[in-house]
Design a protein around this motif. Sequence first.
Motif, short mmCIF file in Angstrom:
data_model
loop_
_atom_site.label_atom_id
_atom_site.label_comp_id
_atom_site.label_asym_id
_atom_site.label_seq_id
_atom_site.Cartn_x
_atom_site.Cartn_y
_atom_site.Cartn_z
N LYS A 115 0.82 -1.22 0.00
CA LYS A 115 0.00 0.00 0.00
C LYS A 115 0.85 1.28 0.00
O LYS A 115 0.40 2.33 -0.40
N SER A 265 2.41 4.36 11.40
CA SER A 265 3.58 4.81 10.65
C SER A 265 4.43 5.78 11.47
O SER A 265 3.96 6.36 12.44
N GLY A 302 6.40 0.89 10.43
CA GLY A 302 6.53 2.06 11.29
C GLY A 302 7.94 2.61 11.44
O GLY A 302 8.12 3.65 12.07
N GLU A 351 7.02 -5.23 8.51
CA GLU A 351 6.30 -4.75 7.32
C GLU A 351 6.65 -3.28 7.11
O GLU A 351 5.79 -2.41 7.23
N ASN A 352 7.90 -2.99 6.83
CA ASN A 352 8.30 -1.59 6.69
C ASN A 352 8.16 -1.11 5.26
O ASN A 352 8.78 -1.65 4.35
N GLY A 353 7.35 -0.09 5.09
CA GLY A 353 7.12 0.44 3.75
C GLY A 353 7.78 1.78 3.57
O GLY A 353 8.60 2.00 2.68
N ARG A 354 7.44 2.70 4.44
CA ARG A 354 7.96 4.07 4.32
C ARG A 354 9.49 4.06 4.28
O ARG A 354 10.09 4.71 3.43
N TYR A 564 3.84 6.65 0.01
CA TYR A 564 2.44 7.12 0.10
C TYR A 564 2.07 8.25 -0.86
O TYR A 564 0.95 8.27 -1.36
C1 LIG Z 1 0.58 0.88 6.53
C2 LIG Z 1 0.98 -0.38 7.16
C3 LIG Z 1 2.33 -0.75 7.16
C4 LIG Z 1 3.44 0.13 6.62
O1 LIG Z 1 3.82 1.09 7.57
P1 LIG Z 1 5.12 2.00 7.30
O2 LIG Z 1 5.06 3.03 8.34
O3 LIG Z 1 5.03 2.54 5.93
O4 LIG Z 1 6.31 1.15 7.48
C5 LIG Z 1 2.65 -1.98 7.68
N1 LIG Z 1 1.69 -2.79 8.21
C6 LIG Z 1 0.38 -2.45 8.24
C7 LIG Z 1 -0.61 -3.37 8.82
C8 LIG Z 1 -0.01 -1.23 7.73
O5 LIG Z 1 -1.29 -0.88 7.78
#
Ligand SMILES: *Cc1c(COP(=O)(O)O)cnc(C)c1O
Length: 666
Positions: A115, A265, A302, A351-354, A564
């Motif tokens: 996402k 996040s 996060g 689950e690190n995205g940012r 994002y």
């Molecule tokens: C949005 C989300 C993430 C990603 O968070 P980041 O702050 O971008 O690392 C991971 N896990 C879940 C369940 C989320 O909703």
Amino acid sequence: MSEPDTLSPPAPADAAAPWRPENAAALYHVDAWGESYFHVNAEGHVAVRPLLDSEQSIDLHEVAEALAAQGVHFPVLIRVQDLLSTRVIQLNTAFRTAMDEVGYQGRYTGLYPVKVNQLREVVEEVLDAGKPFGGGLECGSKAELVATLPYLTDDTTLLVCNGYKDVAMLRLILQMQRLGKTVLPVVEKFGEFERLRQLALDLAVEPRLGVRVRLATVGAGQWAGSSGDRSKFGVPMPELLTLVERLEADGQRDALQLLHFHLGSQVANVQVLKNAVKEITRIYVSLVQRGFAVQYLDVGGGLGVNYDAMPLGGGRGGVDYSMQEYANAIVYGVQEVCATEGVPPPTIVTENGRAVTAHHSVLIVEAHAATTREALADDTAPPEDAHELVRWLYGQWRQLHNDTEPYSLGQLLEVYHDVVEQRRNADTLFAFGYLPLEQKAFAERLFWSSALDLHRRLRRLQPEWLPPELAELDDLLVDQLLCNFSVFQSLIDYWGLGQLFPILPLHRLDEEPTRRATLMDLTCDSDGTVNRFVSPNAEKRALEVHPLREGEPYRLGVFLMGAYQDILGDDHNLFGGVTEAHIYVDVSQPGGYAIENRIPGVTVEEMLARVQYFPGALQQRMHMLLKHKTRTGVIRAKQAETLLDEYSAFFRLPTYLDPSAESAEP
Ligand SMILES: *Cc1c(COP(=O)(O)O)cnc(C)c1O
């Protein structure tokens, strides 16, 4: 209250020394938010070093020039694809280091939550980079599930499905499990578990699942609502216990594979994260002791990104911990609880995205025009018949302009109050018809000329403290740069959350920026303005920029755009998605980079289709309108035809401005 340093473009430490690119790097705090990746090169251009094992640097101004030469329209979003793999490697290395440090016996799996940026090229790059480390994906909706499932080429690649899931989604997930794929639906609500259980019975499969646990630990900051008692997410403890008892009764202790939490996040505080990790590890230990085969402890995302001007920028836009400290907090926390209880440690999942994507993209916008406050020429004389009030304003300005001795802060303040008052009086006189338009306009120019002189004197004074009126003066004299972009499309978190993004000119950084400006976007919305910029002290309300040069583009980079922003952006004023260019390090090419892929920005036709206007119908209406004008003799039929063609050509054009076509036909 404004700080004195917001008053003036900073001079080099030694005012006599010439301006150097290093001064620009310091001015825009590039080292703080740019990590080791972004820098200002000797040519005064912003450049990026995306690789871990090489100093190879890509000059972003050169990339912009190359794109412009190819006829690409700005704004352009540049993706530095190598930065994605670099971030993935760094994250995995941080966990490896933490685990080695304490002799952790379990493993680590980094999932990418799509996402944050679902673009296929981004997901594929992250997956490729994560392959040697056993990385996987996380999805949170139906469309994301559909996009990610086919990427599970290895049976062991983990896909975690968060968010609420309907029957169709659960059924598809179970069928993939039957094929041997490691897809885990994470139960967000107890009801979801019951549905899953029933479906599994119908399909005669042994389900595998995870549970998002509602922890007592509450995060802090913008996204704190993702956890704690009042969170919209997670199964509360009593229901978790019921779920566990159901599985025991069904003889399905192997079904529960994963425990999950997500604090939100930009986790602001590592201590909060540590508490949450210990809390969930306790639950893990209890379940293992009850005979459950829980394998994964998924601590969500996060990991924060430093958008700010401080090296470890706690406070507004940043976080005060490093990636390594983040990994240590998690690994040590799990290790400590497992060791105390003598339970084998789980595979730690994040689950690190940012933190993975933020750095990799840069938005490049062009400034098209500047509105500046101009002073009157030195030899300006008042009109013969000037009103007494105008003469007074004129006299005040001459005195301010020509006096050689310095004014005190008190004197400056007094003069400012006086000129503000007289300008108001001029407005009133005009309103009642006692002042002709020309004289009102002249009074206004006198006001701004005086303001500029006041500001000049104020800067020379460098006061410790600035009275609010004079701070306001500082704001009033700032230039406005009209830039070719939309805040609502490209900087949605700036608009919605007040998130600051680092912004600076991409070039001319070997030249002192002598103007200060706020940035106006193209939308007809007063919120379409950028007037807060990263700075270590008080808010910086204007950006240091260079005067525009005739016939030469002036380009600014907006950095840390990869998380994002692209996907949240909306279509306010129908501007829509910008052109993208994906670049890679390639030492065989001039400049050391290759442009691998270009995605054109949205066209007028595509944008209009979203709101249900289609070329055929619009052309028909336009045709009728012109026909009427032909019939009434306003234009000739031939002219109407040409005009209709010209109108029709717009459907294929990009929605943003095209400066090269300023005078030409579309
Ligand atoms: C949005 C989300 C993430 C990603 O968070 P980041 O702050 O971008 O690392 C991971 N896990 C879940 C369940 C989320 O909703």
